[in-house]
Scaffold this motif. Structure first.
Motif, PDB file in Angstrom:
ATOM      1  N   THR A 116       0.802  -1.219   0.000  1.00  0.00           N
ATOM      2  CA  THR A 116       0.000   0.000   0.000  1.00  0.00           C
ATOM      3  C   THR A 116       0.837   1.273   0.000  1.00  0.00           C
ATOM      4  OG1 THR A 116      -1.667  -1.216   1.259  1.00  0.00           O
ATOM      5  CG2 THR A 116      -1.919   1.172   1.160  1.00  0.00           C
ATOM      6  N   THR A 173      -6.172  -1.262   3.078  1.00  0.00           N
ATOM      7  CA  THR A 173      -5.048  -1.935   2.424  1.00  0.00           C
ATOM      8  C   THR A 173      -5.406  -2.401   1.024  1.00  0.00           C
ATOM      9  OG1 THR A 173      -4.137  -2.686   4.529  1.00  0.00           O
ATOM     10  CG2 THR A 173      -3.451  -3.887   2.571  1.00  0.00           C
ATOM     11  N   ASP A 174      -4.475  -2.203   0.117  1.00  0.00           N
ATOM     12  CA  ASP A 174      -4.607  -2.732  -1.243  1.00  0.00           C
ATOM     13  C   ASP A 174      -3.958  -4.112  -1.255  1.00  0.00           C
ATOM     14  OD1 ASP A 174      -4.935  -3.087  -3.942  1.00  0.00           O
ATOM     15  OD2 ASP A 174      -3.283  -1.767  -4.526  1.00  0.00           O
ATOM     16  N   TRP A 175      -4.716  -5.119  -0.821  1.00  0.00           N
ATOM     17  CA  TRP A 175      -4.143  -6.448  -0.614  1.00  0.00           C
ATOM     18  C   TRP A 175      -3.696  -7.085  -1.932  1.00  0.00           C
ATOM     19  CZ3 TRP A 175      -3.000  -7.593   4.154  1.00  0.00           C
ATOM     20  CH2 TRP A 175      -3.776  -7.095   5.206  1.00  0.00           C
TER      21      TRP A 175
END
Length: 378
Positions: A116, A173-175
């Motif tokens: 992220t 979060t940009d998982w």
């Protein structure tokens, strides 16, 4: 980043290290001997290792997001069990389950930050999240200061805070998608790096062996050996937690000093403060200085391990961090009962001196490069 630091505050500062902070009250209520206390702490550290090993595999196949919620579930279940503990066995089970939460939280959050944060800011943000331990110690210490008998509500609050902070981390979060081959390091390219991990694994293990003394028996030392009032020792532990937040600067320290110098500096300060705490246990001012130095240097030490892991395997930062933190905690799992046993034979000051020597030996195991400003970090 704030929510990640909050989750670390809960899983490390409260539910993992809270046992040592509350040991005086718990020993009185559950008739715990130093040896039994050391075994309980050791069980918590061992559970951390099992959790971190499990997290590596789950991250590969199910993703770090799943690991995040496994960590949260462990923290909630363990904290609630401790809050209602009626026997020493129930207390031990709760501490063990709660202690496992940190083993999954760290690798999940390393992945969250790496995925992220902008690459240029990643090291600094990893260090800030890792320094959340200090905030948790401060919170638990303030309760111990103003309401020493109210240790059960602390664990209930920790369970609630774990859910809240994990939810925010998840949302923000940009998982990344799980990648079994890459995450476990089974490719031919990554397989060769396991030999390079032997050096940091040994360094982390030695650091864990020595640091267990303060985290498990530090406050009890000040009370039983130093004869300081419980309110005074609580203040000192708040100070320890407050300075632990300075571990957020470890990323900048690595950038300025290099990985090697930062490692030696943080290990040396941690060892000196461990020995110093035992030597000046009866002096609240000197003990406060020792506690403050330990808090900042130990958290910076663990932050330096994160940087070491990222330098060795930048595309596997979460898995490599988990490996080094397993080594650190495995050392603590051995160090806690060892310190408890040595206390019975050498006395607490002697046991802390041995622990300081073990911790200092970690400074001999150096990263291969990264000795100066701008140097490669390995």
């Amino acid at each position: 980043m704030a929510a990640g630091a909050g989750l670390i505050a809960v899983t490390y500062g409260v539910v993992r290290f809270g046992f040592g902070l509350q040991l005086t009250q718990l020993s009185a209520e559950f008739s715990l001997t130093p040896t039994l206390s050391g075994l309980i702490a050791s069980g918590s550290f061992a559970a951390y290792c099992v959790s971190a090993l499990t997290a590596r595999r789950v991250t590969a196949h199910r993703g770090a997001r799943t690991v995040l919620w496994l960590a949260t579930a462990s923290a909630v279940a363990g904290a609630l069990l401790v809050s209602v503990a009626w026997t020493a066995a129930a207390l031990a089970a709760g501490v063990l389950i709660a202690g496992s939460a940190a083993g999954a939280a760290s690798p999940a959050l390393v992945v969250a930050v790496s995925a992220t944060a902008p690459p240029r800011a990643a090291d600094r943000r990893q260090a800030v999240v890792n320094a959340g331990t200090g905030a948790g110690v401060v919170a638990a210490g303030l309760v111990a200061l103003f309401a020493p008998s109210a240790w059960r509500p602390v664990w209930i609050a920790a369970a609630v805070a774990a859910v809240v902070t994990a939810a925010v981390v998840d949302r923000r979060t940009d998982w990344p998608r799980p990648d079994g081959a890459a995450s476990t390091g089974t490719t031919a390219e990554e397989g060769g790096t396991w030999r390079a991990l032997l050096r940091p694994v040994l360094a982390a293990t030695l650091a864990g062996l020595g640091s267990a003394a303060v985290w498990t028996f530090g406050r009890d030392l000040l009370t039983t050996v130093g004869g300081l009032p419980e309110r005074t020792t609580a203040v000192l532990w708040v100070l320890l937690g407050a300075t632990a937040v300075l571990g957020a600067l470890s990323g900048d320290a690595v950038r300025v000093l290099g990985l090697r110098r930062t490692w030696v500096l943080t290990v040396a300060l941690s060892a000196a403060s461990t020995c110093g705490l035992a030597a000046v246990a009866a002096d609240p001012v000197a003990a406060g200085v020792a506690a403050a130095v330990f808090g900042g240097s130990y958290t910076a030490l663990s932050g330096t391990l994160i940087a070491w892991a990222g330098a060795l395997r930048p595309h596997l930062a979460g898995a490599t961090t988990a490996t080094l933190f397993i080594a650190l905690t495995a050392g603590q799992a051995v160090g806690s009962p060892l310190t408890g046993s040595l206390t019975g034979t050498l006395g607490a000051p002697g046991a802390f001196t041995v622990s300081a020597a073990l911790l200092a030996s970690a400074a001999v195991v150096l990263p291969r490069t990264g000795g100066g400003r701008g140097a490669p970090r390995r």
